[in-house]
Design a protein around this motif. Structure first.
Motif, PDB file in Angstrom:
ATOM      1  N   ASN A 194      34.087  -3.939  -2.827  1.00  0.00           N
ATOM      2  CA  ASN A 194      33.338  -5.442  -2.787  1.00  0.00           C
ATOM      3  C   ASN A 194      34.178  -6.520  -3.272  1.00  0.00           C
ATOM      4  OD1 ASN A 194      34.083  -3.885  -5.205  1.00  0.00           O
ATOM      5  ND2 ASN A 194      32.170  -4.594  -5.575  1.00  0.00           N
ATOM      6  N   LYS A 247      41.626 -12.535  -5.904  1.00  0.00           N
ATOM      7  CA  LYS A 247      40.103 -12.359  -6.122  1.00  0.00           C
ATOM      8  C   LYS A 247      39.156 -13.767  -6.097  1.00  0.00           C
ATOM      9  CE  LYS A 247      35.966  -9.639  -7.362  1.00  0.00           C
ATOM     10  NZ  LYS A 247      35.250  -8.491  -8.146  1.00  0.00           N
ATOM     11  N   ILE A 282      25.621 -11.452  -4.932  1.00  0.00           N
ATOM     12  CA  ILE A 282      27.229 -12.107  -4.625  1.00  0.00           C
ATOM     13  C   ILE A 282      27.701 -13.163  -5.320  1.00  0.00           C
ATOM     14  CG2 ILE A 282      28.446 -13.302  -2.450  1.00  0.00           C
ATOM     15  CD1 ILE A 282      25.503 -11.774  -0.934  1.00  0.00           C
ATOM     16  N   MET A 330      24.373 -15.302  -6.128  1.00  0.00           N
ATOM     17  CA  MET A 330      22.780 -15.351  -5.758  1.00  0.00           C
ATOM     18  C   MET A 330      22.544 -13.975  -5.913  1.00  0.00           C
ATOM     19  SD  MET A 330      24.536 -16.571  -1.382  1.00  0.00           S
ATOM     20  CE  MET A 330      22.835 -15.544  -0.667  1.00  0.00           C
ATOM     21  N   SER A 331      21.433 -13.113  -6.172  1.00  0.00           N
ATOM     22  CA  SER A 331      21.363 -12.247  -5.358  1.00  0.00           C
ATOM     23  C   SER A 331      19.853 -12.328  -4.737  1.00  0.00           C
ATOM     24  CB  SER A 331      20.736 -11.301  -6.853  1.00  0.00           C
ATOM     25  OG  SER A 331      22.031 -11.541  -7.588  1.00  0.00           O
ATOM     26  N   ILE A 373      31.025  -8.473  -4.752  1.00  0.00           N
ATOM     27  CA  ILE A 373      29.678  -7.924  -4.593  1.00  0.00           C
ATOM     28  C   ILE A 373      28.942  -7.033  -4.847  1.00  0.00           C
ATOM     29  CG2 ILE A 373      28.338  -6.993  -1.999  1.00  0.00           C
ATOM     30  CD1 ILE A 373      30.151  -8.560  -0.284  1.00  0.00           C
ATOM     31  N   SER A 383      22.077 -13.598 -15.374  1.00  0.00           N
ATOM     32  CA  SER A 383      22.512 -12.676 -14.426  1.00  0.00           C
ATOM     33  C   SER A 383      21.396 -13.333 -12.480  1.00  0.00           C
ATOM     34  CB  SER A 383      22.537 -11.589 -14.374  1.00  0.00           C
ATOM     35  OG  SER A 383      22.898 -10.692 -13.249  1.00  0.00           O
ATOM     36  N   THR A 384      22.125 -13.629 -12.378  1.00  0.00           N
ATOM     37  CA  THR A 384      20.507 -13.478 -10.862  1.00  0.00           C
ATOM     38  C   THR A 384      20.429 -11.819 -10.357  1.00  0.00           C
ATOM     39  OG1 THR A 384      22.664 -13.485  -9.340  1.00  0.00           O
ATOM     40  CG2 THR A 384      21.312 -16.184  -9.593  1.00  0.00           C
ATOM     41  N   SER A 385      20.989 -11.272 -10.328  1.00  0.00           N
ATOM     42  CA  SER A 385      20.545 -10.215 -10.487  1.00  0.00           C
ATOM     43  C   SER A 385      19.968  -9.093 -11.114  1.00  0.00           C
ATOM     44  CB  SER A 385      22.567  -8.403 -10.260  1.00  0.00           C
ATOM     45  OG  SER A 385      22.771  -9.329  -8.942  1.00  0.00           O
ATOM     46  N   GLN A 422      25.625 -18.713 -14.854  1.00  0.00           N
ATOM     47  CA  GLN A 422      25.995 -17.710 -15.390  1.00  0.00           C
ATOM     48  C   GLN A 422      26.037 -17.067 -16.951  1.00  0.00           C
ATOM     49  OE1 GLN A 422      24.468 -14.038 -11.429  1.00  0.00           O
ATOM     50  NE2 GLN A 422      26.951 -14.155 -11.853  1.00  0.00           N
ATOM     51  N   PHE A 475      30.789 -10.800 -14.702  1.00  0.00           N
ATOM     52  CA  PHE A 475      31.878 -11.604 -13.327  1.00  0.00           C
ATOM     53  C   PHE A 475      31.432 -13.191 -14.208  1.00  0.00           C
ATOM     54  CE2 PHE A 475      31.153 -14.342  -9.971  1.00  0.00           C
ATOM     55  CZ  PHE A 475      31.740 -13.466  -9.012  1.00  0.00           C
ATOM     56  N   GLY A 490      27.012 -12.544 -16.129  1.00  0.00           N
ATOM     57  CA  GLY A 490      26.986 -12.084 -15.248  1.00  0.00           C
ATOM     58  C   GLY A 490      28.039 -11.395 -14.944  1.00  0.00           C
ATOM     59  N   ARG A 491      27.450  -9.898 -13.718  1.00  0.00           N
ATOM     60  CA  ARG A 491      27.969  -8.681 -14.020  1.00  0.00           C
ATOM     61  C   ARG A 491      28.054  -8.076 -12.821  1.00  0.00           C
ATOM     62  NH1 ARG A 491      24.052  -5.195 -12.952  1.00  0.00           N
ATOM     63  NH2 ARG A 491      22.637  -6.731 -12.712  1.00  0.00           N
ATOM     64  N   GLY A 492      29.599  -7.500 -12.465  1.00  0.00           N
ATOM     65  CA  GLY A 492      29.851  -6.883 -11.375  1.00  0.00           C
ATOM     66  C   GLY A 492      30.055  -5.308 -11.540  1.00  0.00           C
ATOM     67  N   ARG A 493      30.865  -4.710 -10.459  1.00  0.00           N
ATOM     68  CA  ARG A 493      30.775  -3.163 -10.609  1.00  0.00           C
ATOM     69  C   ARG A 493      31.010  -2.906 -11.841  1.00  0.00           C
ATOM     70  NH1 ARG A 493      34.002  -0.452  -7.179  1.00  0.00           N
ATOM     71  NH2 ARG A 493      32.981   0.676  -7.466  1.00  0.00           N
TER      72      ARG A 493
HETATM   73  C1  BTN Z   1      32.429  -7.677  -8.716  1.00  0.00           C
HETATM   74  O1  BTN Z   1      33.036  -7.846  -8.371  1.00  0.00           O
HETATM   75  O2  BTN Z   1      32.230  -6.268  -9.067  1.00  0.00           O
HETATM   76  C2  BTN Z   1      31.050  -7.947  -8.439  1.00  0.00           C
HETATM   77  C3  BTN Z   1      30.195  -9.374  -9.118  1.00  0.00           C
HETATM   78  C4  BTN Z   1      29.309  -9.466  -7.957  1.00  0.00           C
HETATM   79  C5  BTN Z   1      28.795 -11.104  -8.594  1.00  0.00           C
HETATM   80  C6  BTN Z   1      27.224 -11.131  -9.002  1.00  0.00           C
HETATM   81  S1  BTN Z   1      27.559 -13.262  -8.818  1.00  0.00           S
HETATM   82  C7  BTN Z   1      25.529 -13.339  -8.541  1.00  0.00           C
HETATM   83  C8  BTN Z   1      25.057 -11.709  -8.968  1.00  0.00           C
HETATM   84  N1  BTN Z   1      24.980 -11.253 -10.457  1.00  0.00           N
HETATM   85  C9  BTN Z   1      25.583 -10.670 -11.248  1.00  0.00           C
HETATM   86  O3  BTN Z   1      25.479 -10.848 -12.346  1.00  0.00           O
HETATM   87  N2  BTN Z   1      26.830 -10.012 -10.152  1.00  0.00           N
HETATM   88  C10 BTN Z   1      26.096 -10.907  -9.218  1.00  0.00           C
END
Ligand code: BTN
Length: 265
Positions: free
Chosen positions: A124, A132, A155, A82-83, A136, A39-41, A62, A73, A65-68
């Protein structure tokens, strides 16, 4: 794995070169491009203590990948992930403001490159039609004294490709709406350009655009909290970026982001 090699038409050098050509973008942003990363974040957060300037993390794919709200994600090849790591102290309430700024700037960037009318679902999510397109995630990084020493703005945008059965009914890609899909690199540069120009605009003005792009205002929504859920009508977004709800008993509530999720019904 940090890659210097070129994949998907994108690498650290290209991105940096293109960003350097845009006058109002600081020249000292560091770019880290990954072919594949969890995950970039997550990477940005773990580097926060060592960074001396803003750092941009970009990945082709990724694996986590993580979301809220701890959601995942899904991030296959064909999207933009991108982060931004912004160093410096912040207040907790800045996360909501940053999310509002970022949502408007991603919507503007996509619209500028495709002409599509991108909507924002508080707080977000970016939508095209009923589905969707992008998400973010704005997170604070805490120092040892419990203060916020940096912010990470993540993002993710679905550009092309197959998102898989799990989310195909709720998520969409740009390629489902236009034949002129920008490359991940083009969109990335446009988003960064918008971010730095929008950061000079007053929050109140940015909020006007956020409200104009909202696909929630005027709609009946289901609010899901950790310990309760209820229906309400979303009537506005207030001056702090909170969602204003008219509940079925007639009372009014201003919803902060956090442990709450809003569904269109
Ligand atoms: C959401 O949908 O709740 C937020 C999603 C955010 C995804 C981006 S992708 C780049 C960055 N790395 C992650 O793991 N999450 C964010």
């Amino acid at each position: 794995m940090l890659k210097g090699g070129k994949k998907n038409g994108m690498d650290t050098f290209d991105i940096k070169n293109r960003l350097n050509k845009i006058p109002h973008i600081p020249k000292n942003i560091e770019v880290r491009y990954f072919d594949v990363i969890e995950s970039t974040s997550t990477a940005a957060k773990s580097d926060a203590g060592r960074a001396e300037c803003d750092v941009l993390y970009v990945a082709r794919r990724q694996t986590a990948g993580r979301g809220r709200l701890g959601r995942s994600f899904i991030s296959p090849e064909g999207g933009l992930y991108m982060s931004f790591l912004f160093c410096g102290e912040r207040r907790a309430e800045d996360a909501l403001k940053m999310t509002v700024y970022a949502a408007v700037c991603v919507a503007r960037a996509i619209e500028a490159l495709t002409g599509l009318d991108v909507k924002i679902k508080w707080v977000n999510d970016l939508f095209l039609g009923e589905k969707k397109l992008a998400g973010i995630l704005c997170e604070g990084v805490f120092d040892t004294r419990g203060g916020i020493c940096a912010a990470v703005l993540g993002i993710g945008v679905n550009l092309v490709g197959d998102l898989g059965l799990e989310i195909k009914d709720i998520a969409t890609t740009l390629s489902e709406h236009t034949e002129c899909v920008p490359s991940a690199e083009e969109l990335l540069v446009k988003i960064v350009e918008e971010l730095y120009s929008l950061s000079g605009e007053r929050f109140a003005d940015v909020l006007c655009e956020y409200r104009r792009r909202s696909c929630v205002i005027g709609k009946r929504v289901k609010v899901l909290k950790a310990d309760s859920e209820y229906y309400a009508t979303a009537t506005d977004i207030d001056e702090a970026g909170r969602l204003v709800l008219q509940k079925e008993d007639g009372s009014c509530e201003h919803l902060m982001t956090g442990e709450v999720s809003v569904r269109l019904t």
